[in-house]
Design a protein around this motif. Sequence first.
Motif, PDB file in Angstrom:
ATOM      1  N   UNK A 197       5.398 -48.163 -24.503  1.00 30.64           N
ATOM      2  CA  UNK A 197       5.970 -47.670 -23.242  1.00 30.64           C
ATOM      3  C   UNK A 197       7.498 -47.767 -23.238  1.00 30.64           C
ATOM      4  N   UNK A 198       8.036 -48.849 -23.792  1.00 34.57           N
ATOM      5  CA  UNK A 198       9.488 -49.001 -23.878  1.00 34.57           C
ATOM      6  C   UNK A 198      10.078 -47.894 -24.747  1.00 34.57           C
ATOM      7  N   UNK A 199       9.448 -47.700 -25.904  1.00 32.59           N
ATOM      8  CA  UNK A 199       9.940 -46.668 -26.827  1.00 32.59           C
ATOM      9  C   UNK A 199       9.889 -45.279 -26.194  1.00 32.59           C
ATOM     10  N   UNK A 200       8.766 -44.951 -25.563  1.00 29.39           N
ATOM     11  CA  UNK A 200       8.578 -43.629 -24.976  1.00 29.39           C
ATOM     12  C   UNK A 200       9.581 -43.365 -23.849  1.00 29.39           C
ATOM     13  N   UNK A 201       9.792 -44.354 -22.987  1.00 35.07           N
ATOM     14  CA  UNK A 201      10.680 -44.154 -21.840  1.00 35.07           C
ATOM     15  C   UNK A 201      12.133 -44.031 -22.263  1.00 35.07           C
ATOM     16  N   UNK A 202      12.566 -44.870 -23.192  1.00 35.38           N
ATOM     17  CA  UNK A 202      13.955 -44.803 -23.661  1.00 35.38           C
ATOM     18  C   UNK A 202      14.203 -43.499 -24.407  1.00 35.38           C
ATOM     19  N   UNK A 203      13.252 -43.098 -25.228  1.00 30.88           N
ATOM     20  CA  UNK A 203      13.418 -41.867 -26.005  1.00 30.88           C
ATOM     21  C   UNK A 203      13.515 -40.645 -25.094  1.00 30.88           C
ATOM     22  N   UNK A 232      14.743 -51.805 -31.178  1.00 33.91           N
ATOM     23  CA  UNK A 232      15.064 -50.448 -30.742  1.00 33.91           C
ATOM     24  C   UNK A 232      15.068 -49.469 -31.912  1.00 33.91           C
ATOM     25  N   UNK A 233      14.281 -48.414 -31.765  1.00 33.96           N
ATOM     26  CA  UNK A 233      14.241 -47.345 -32.773  1.00 33.96           C
ATOM     27  C   UNK A 233      15.477 -46.460 -32.585  1.00 33.96           C
ATOM     28  N   UNK A 283      10.350 -35.062 -31.795  1.00 32.57           N
ATOM     29  CA  UNK A 283       9.152 -35.492 -31.069  1.00 32.57           C
ATOM     30  C   UNK A 283       7.897 -35.171 -31.878  1.00 32.57           C
ATOM     31  N   UNK A 284       6.956 -36.080 -31.857  1.00 36.29           N
ATOM     32  CA  UNK A 284       5.651 -35.804 -32.457  1.00 36.29           C
ATOM     33  C   UNK A 284       4.755 -35.151 -31.401  1.00 36.29           C
ATOM     34  N   UNK A 285       3.649 -34.606 -31.847  1.00 33.19           N
ATOM     35  CA  UNK A 285       2.709 -33.971 -30.925  1.00 33.19           C
ATOM     36  C   UNK A 285       2.190 -34.985 -29.902  1.00 33.19           C
TER      37      UNK A 285
END
Length: 241
Positions: A30-36, A157-158, A216-218
């Motif tokens: 969730x952290x990764x998705x929201x920041x990205x 962080x990615x 972005x991936x699918x």
Amino acid sequence: VAIASALSAAIVPSLTASYQEKNVIDIRKKIHSSIKMNMIIAIPAAVGMGVLGPQLIQLLYKDTTVLSGNLLRIGSIAIVFFAYSTMTNGILQGLGRLRTPVIHAAVSLTIHIGMLYFMLYVLQLSVYALLIGNVSFAFIVCILNWISIQHVAGYKQEIRTSFVLPSIAAGVMGIFTYVIYKVIFMLIPSNLLATVFSMLTAVGIYFVMLFWLKTLTKEELLDYPMGARIYRLCKKLKLMR
């Protein structure tokens, strides 16, 4: 920044639930998705504001002075920092660290006041001191939040797909936007038409570049609002499989 505020408010309940369940994988996802998602929107906004700074000032305020355009152009990077700091404030709250964002803001404000005094009275930077101070305040909060999230959630962080690839896509978009504005303005000397047309074109260019670079991936795309529709469009344009 408004979108970042909405995202940060939306993630708090979901992230809190995952944190209480000690679901580490879900927390990091969730952290990764929201920041990205936040950076995919904020970075091109900053680049667009930087490229078309003087034109936007003229369009909105009928102000043609070089100083005002340059201030907006230089200060546009603050969009990224304020968006990231706003988003990470929400993440920290979702992780149960309600006081941490306030402490970070206080620390940043203290440093900000010291820097501002030095730049105004020692370096004599005038209005540019205010601009640098505005950017540095959000930047310091970003750094402090970054460290805290890594410490609390064990989240590293990615960088590549969250920051580097959107920046490359936005950079290409910025170059094309500037050239398109100049060409349109030469053909039709109207700042309104040239600005609006170049902005609309910029959206399309950034969209294509974003998926051409495989940012972005699918799976990630389908998790986002209207992701299914965007995915179908990308398939038609052969930008995704």
